[in-house]
Design a protein around this motif. Structure first.
Motif, PDB file in Angstrom:
ATOM      1  N   VAL A   4      17.035  -1.941 -10.189  1.00 22.42           N
ATOM      2  CA  VAL A   4      17.452  -3.188  -9.554  1.00 22.42           C
ATOM      3  C   VAL A   4      18.607  -2.921  -8.595  1.00 22.42           C
ATOM      4  O   VAL A   4      18.709  -3.517  -7.527  1.00 22.42           O
ATOM      5  N   LEU A   5      19.485  -1.991  -8.985  1.00 22.80           N
ATOM      6  CA  LEU A   5      20.614  -1.615  -8.131  1.00 22.80           C
ATOM      7  C   LEU A   5      20.224  -0.574  -7.090  1.00 22.80           C
ATOM      8  O   LEU A   5      20.571  -0.696  -5.916  1.00 22.80           O
ATOM      9  N   THR A   6      19.488   0.446  -7.503  1.00 28.72           N
ATOM     10  CA  THR A   6      19.237   1.609  -6.642  1.00 28.72           C
ATOM     11  C   THR A   6      17.942   1.545  -5.845  1.00 28.72           C
ATOM     12  O   THR A   6      17.813   2.193  -4.821  1.00 28.72           O
ATOM     13  N   GLY A   7      16.961   0.814  -6.343  1.00 27.68           N
ATOM     14  CA  GLY A   7      15.639   0.808  -5.721  1.00 27.68           C
ATOM     15  C   GLY A   7      14.713   1.849  -6.307  1.00 27.68           C
ATOM     16  O   GLY A   7      13.525   1.891  -5.982  1.00 27.68           O
ATOM     17  N   GLY A   8      15.257   2.729  -7.170  1.00 28.38           N
ATOM     18  CA  GLY A   8      14.429   3.732  -7.838  1.00 28.38           C
ATOM     19  C   GLY A   8      13.766   4.685  -6.873  1.00 28.38           C
ATOM     20  O   GLY A   8      14.299   5.009  -5.810  1.00 28.38           O
ATOM     21  N   THR A   9      12.571   5.119  -7.220  1.00 26.19           N
ATOM     22  CA  THR A   9      11.862   6.113  -6.403  1.00 26.19           C
ATOM     23  C   THR A   9      11.300   5.521  -5.107  1.00 26.19           C
ATOM     24  O   THR A   9      10.930   6.263  -4.205  1.00 26.19           O
ATOM     25  N   PHE A  10      11.235   4.202  -5.010  1.00 28.09           N
ATOM     26  CA  PHE A  10      10.709   3.578  -3.797  1.00 28.09           C
ATOM     27  C   PHE A  10      11.715   3.656  -2.652  1.00 28.09           C
ATOM     28  O   PHE A  10      11.345   3.693  -1.484  1.00 28.09           O
ATOM     29  N   GLY A  11      12.996   3.662  -3.001  1.00 31.87           N
ATOM     30  CA  GLY A  11      14.024   3.718  -1.976  1.00 31.87           C
ATOM     31  C   GLY A  11      14.902   2.487  -1.960  1.00 31.87           C
ATOM     32  O   GLY A  11      14.738   1.555  -2.754  1.00 31.87           O
TER      33      GLY A  11
ATOM     34  N   ILE B 176      18.572   6.307   9.534  1.00 37.51           N
ATOM     35  CA  ILE B 176      19.759   6.582   8.719  1.00 37.51           C
ATOM     36  C   ILE B 176      19.377   6.733   7.260  1.00 37.51           C
ATOM     37  O   ILE B 176      19.856   7.643   6.571  1.00 37.51           O
ATOM     38  N   GLU B 177      18.515   5.860   6.803  1.00 39.61           N
ATOM     39  CA  GLU B 177      18.058   5.923   5.412  1.00 39.61           C
ATOM     40  C   GLU B 177      17.378   7.260   5.131  1.00 39.61           C
ATOM     41  O   GLU B 177      17.647   7.902   4.106  1.00 39.61           O
ATOM     42  N   GLY B 178      16.511   7.689   6.045  1.00 39.06           N
ATOM     43  CA  GLY B 178      15.816   8.953   5.855  1.00 39.06           C
ATOM     44  C   GLY B 178      16.756  10.142   5.881  1.00 39.06           C
ATOM     45  O   GLY B 178      16.634  11.069   5.071  1.00 39.06           O
ATOM     46  N   LEU B 179      17.722  10.147   6.803  1.00 38.40           N
ATOM     47  CA  LEU B 179      18.666  11.262   6.898  1.00 38.40           C
ATOM     48  C   LEU B 179      19.585  11.330   5.687  1.00 38.40           C
ATOM     49  O   LEU B 179      20.091  12.403   5.336  1.00 38.40           O
ATOM     50  N   LEU B 180      19.804  10.186   5.031  1.00 38.94           N
ATOM     51  CA  LEU B 180      20.616  10.179   3.814  1.00 38.94           C
ATOM     52  C   LEU B 180      19.842  10.713   2.607  1.00 38.94           C
ATOM     53  O   LEU B 180      20.415  10.855   1.525  1.00 38.94           O
ATOM     54  N   GLY B 181      18.568  11.002   2.810  1.00 39.86           N
ATOM     55  CA  GLY B 181      17.767  11.554   1.720  1.00 39.86           C
ATOM     56  C   GLY B 181      17.197  10.518   0.775  1.00 39.86           C
ATOM     57  O   GLY B 181      16.929  10.804  -0.395  1.00 39.86           O
ATOM     58  N   ILE B 182      16.987   9.305   1.294  1.00 41.46           N
ATOM     59  CA  ILE B 182      16.405   8.219   0.496  1.00 41.46           C
ATOM     60  C   ILE B 182      14.986   7.977   0.986  1.00 41.46           C
ATOM     61  O   ILE B 182      14.740   7.985   2.191  1.00 41.46           O
ATOM     62  N   PRO B 183      14.024   7.738   0.090  1.00 38.73           N
ATOM     63  CA  PRO B 183      12.673   7.381   0.543  1.00 38.73           C
ATOM     64  C   PRO B 183      12.719   6.120   1.403  1.00 38.73           C
ATOM     65  O   PRO B 183      13.443   5.168   1.084  1.00 38.73           O
ATOM     66  N   VAL B 184      11.978   6.117   2.484  1.00 36.78           N
ATOM     67  CA  VAL B 184      11.888   4.939   3.350  1.00 36.78           C
ATOM     68  C   VAL B 184      10.628   4.184   2.970  1.00 36.78           C
ATOM     69  O   VAL B 184       9.518   4.611   3.287  1.00 36.78           O
ATOM     70  N   SER B 185      10.798   3.086   2.255  1.00 33.99           N
ATOM     71  CA  SER B 185       9.656   2.282   1.776  1.00 33.99           C
ATOM     72  C   SER B 185       8.654   3.147   1.017  1.00 33.99           C
ATOM     73  O   SER B 185       7.440   3.040   1.218  1.00 33.99           O
ATOM     74  N   GLY B 186       9.154   4.023   0.169  1.00 37.93           N
ATOM     75  CA  GLY B 186       8.292   4.858  -0.660  1.00 37.93           C
ATOM     76  C   GLY B 186       7.949   6.204  -0.067  1.00 37.93           C
ATOM     77  O   GLY B 186       7.447   7.081  -0.766  1.00 37.93           O
TER      78      GLY B 186
ATOM     79  N   MET C 139       0.808  -1.217   0.000  1.00 39.80           N
ATOM     80  CA  MET C 139       0.000   0.000   0.000  1.00 39.80           C
ATOM     81  C   MET C 139       0.844   1.272   0.000  1.00 39.80           C
ATOM     82  O   MET C 139       0.316   2.372  -0.098  1.00 39.80           O
ATOM     83  N   ASN C 140       2.155   1.137   0.134  1.00 42.40           N
ATOM     84  CA  ASN C 140       3.030   2.308   0.169  1.00 42.40           C
ATOM     85  C   ASN C 140       3.166   2.950  -1.210  1.00 42.40           C
ATOM     86  O   ASN C 140       2.972   2.275  -2.232  1.00 42.40           O
ATOM     87  N   PRO C 141       3.503   4.235  -1.267  1.00 45.70           N
ATOM     88  CA  PRO C 141       3.670   4.913  -2.563  1.00 45.70           C
ATOM     89  C   PRO C 141       4.723   4.228  -3.429  1.00 45.70           C
ATOM     90  O   PRO C 141       5.830   3.945  -2.968  1.00 45.70           O
ATOM     91  N   GLY C 142       4.360   3.934  -4.680  1.00 42.21           N
ATOM     92  CA  GLY C 142       5.296   3.338  -5.628  1.00 42.21           C
ATOM     93  C   GLY C 142       5.571   1.866  -5.424  1.00 42.21           C
ATOM     94  O   GLY C 142       6.483   1.310  -6.039  1.00 42.21           O
ATOM     95  N   ALA C 143       4.773   1.213  -4.563  1.00 44.47           N
ATOM     96  CA  ALA C 143       5.023  -0.197  -4.261  1.00 44.47           C
ATOM     97  C   ALA C 143       4.632  -1.099  -5.421  1.00 44.47           C
ATOM     98  O   ALA C 143       3.728  -0.794  -6.199  1.00 44.47           O
ATOM     99  N   THR C 144       5.327  -2.222  -5.531  1.00 51.10           N
ATOM    100  CA  THR C 144       5.043  -3.252  -6.536  1.00 51.10           C
ATOM    101  C   THR C 144       5.140  -4.614  -5.843  1.00 51.10           C
ATOM    102  O   THR C 144       5.486  -4.706  -4.662  1.00 51.10           O
ATOM    103  N   LEU C 145       4.874  -5.671  -6.593  1.00 53.69           N
ATOM    104  CA  LEU C 145       5.031  -7.007  -6.036  1.00 53.69           C
ATOM    105  C   LEU C 145       6.487  -7.264  -5.645  1.00 53.69           C
ATOM    106  O   LEU C 145       6.764  -7.919  -4.636  1.00 53.69           O
ATOM    107  N   TRP C 146       7.417  -6.713  -6.440  1.00 50.16           N
ATOM    108  CA  TRP C 146       8.830  -6.886  -6.115  1.00 50.16           C
ATOM    109  C   TRP C 146       9.185  -6.196  -4.801  1.00 50.16           C
ATOM    110  O   TRP C 146       9.881  -6.772  -3.967  1.00 50.16           O
ATOM    111  N   THR C 147       8.717  -4.965  -4.603  1.00 50.31           N
ATOM    112  CA  THR C 147       9.070  -4.253  -3.370  1.00 50.31           C
ATOM    113  C   THR C 147       8.510  -4.974  -2.146  1.00 50.31           C
ATOM    114  O   THR C 147       9.162  -5.025  -1.103  1.00 50.31           O
ATOM    115  N   SER C 148       7.322  -5.544  -2.285  1.00 47.34           N
ATOM    116  CA  SER C 148       6.741  -6.285  -1.167  1.00 47.34           C
ATOM    117  C   SER C 148       7.552  -7.542  -0.866  1.00 47.34           C
ATOM    118  O   SER C 148       7.796  -7.882   0.301  1.00 47.34           O
TER     119      SER C 148
END
Length: 294
Positions: free
Chosen positions: A251-258, A225-235, A182-191
């Motif tokens: 696949v490497l970066t996680g894209g906009t989901f984080g 830490i993830e949030g302070l680094l400026g990365i989306p936390v689970s979208g 249900m998170n923003p930008g989620a897919t079956l892969w992210t789950s």
């Protein structure tokens, strides 16, 4: 004339007590109470500024923790060794260390591989830290009380002493990943990725240490830490101290989901979880051997 109603009262009380202490009962009641208080606090905080949001996050965390304790003591009628106060500092610090190492190792691999570039974000450092710590502490506490505290332990009891822990690990990991769809930008892969890197890792950590302080520490360090680094936390993107720019394949970066959607932390989490599960199996084996020789 005999009175046949007297024995029925103790019997009814016995049935009520068994129903009350049945794992499904306290799992459901506790989950509703813990999550409901968190949801209400979050909704109120969303209508406030940063200070109000931080305050409501901490309020929800405190209320959820109180409901957890009440559920376990009053309904489940059990002790709460998973929140032992004496072990809290040691277990929380150990969890913080493992969580920080996990995130920094995953982030570092992607950074070295060219998937991220990082820049300092000129923000109000104090306010950013306050909000990040409060919100992520609340999320870590509420989610771990629910998943590893209530659901894991309840399912484990239902599954029995032989297979219960593995059933609990599988079910809670799957559910944890599924709810993040249900998170923003989620897919079956992210789950799926979250089910492995969070559900399995945190479940393995709880099996190993049997401490909610330990898994809360891992969860909190990871998110903050993830949030302070400026990365989306689970979208979900929140203000950080840095801005991380994404380059290349998701696949490497996680894209906009984080970072959670990257293959890298999935692999790193397995590398951490396997030794924990191995240690758990050895602990069980040692206990069994001791019982046989005693």
């Amino acid at each position: 004339m005999t009175n046949t109603s007297a024995p029925a009262a103790p019997h009814r009380r016995g049935v009520i007590n068994r129903l009350r202490t049945f794992p499904v009962t306290w799992m459901v009641v506790g989950t509703v109470l813990v999550f409901l208080t968190s949801a209400v606090s979050t909704a109120i905080g969303a209508e406030s500024g940063p200070s109000g949001m931080a305050l409501m996050a901490l309020t929800g965390m405190a209320a959820g923790s109180a409901f957890y304790v009440l559920t376990m003591r009053v309904i489940a009628r059990r002790r709460i060794p998973e929140l032992a106060r004496r072990a809290a500092p040691r277990e929380a610090l150990a969890g913080l260390g493992i969580g920080a190492a996990f995130v920094m190792a995953s982030y570092g691999i992607v950074l070295v591989a060219g998937g991220y570039s990082i820049d300092w974000a000129p923000r109000d450092v104090g306010k950013t830290l306050m909000l990040a710590i409060a919100v992520n502490a609340s999320a870590a506490v509420i989610e771990e009380l629910t998943f590893r505290g209530l659901l894991f332990q309840g399912i484990e009891r239902l599954g029995g002493p032989k297979h219960g822990r593995w059933i609990a690990l599988t079910v809670t990991a799957t559910l944890f990943g599924a709810l993040h769809i249900m998170n923003p930008g989620a897919t079956l892969w992210t789950s799926f990725a979250i089910a492995v890197e969070a559900g399995v890792l945190l479940g393995a950590a709880f099996l190993w240490r049997r401490s909610l302080w330990f898994v809360i520490g891992i969860h909190f360090a990871w998110n903050v830490i993830e949030g302070l680094l400026g990365i989306p936390v689970s979208g979900h993107r929140n203000p950080g101290l840095f801005i991380t720019t994404v380059h290349g394949s998701g696949v490497l970066t996680g894209g906009t989901f984080g970072l959670e959607a990257s293959l890298v932390p999935v692999i790193v989490s397995i590398a951490i979880a396997v030794p924990m599960l191995t240690a758990t199996a050895r602990q069980r084996s040692t206990v069994s051997d001791d019982r046989m020789t005693s």
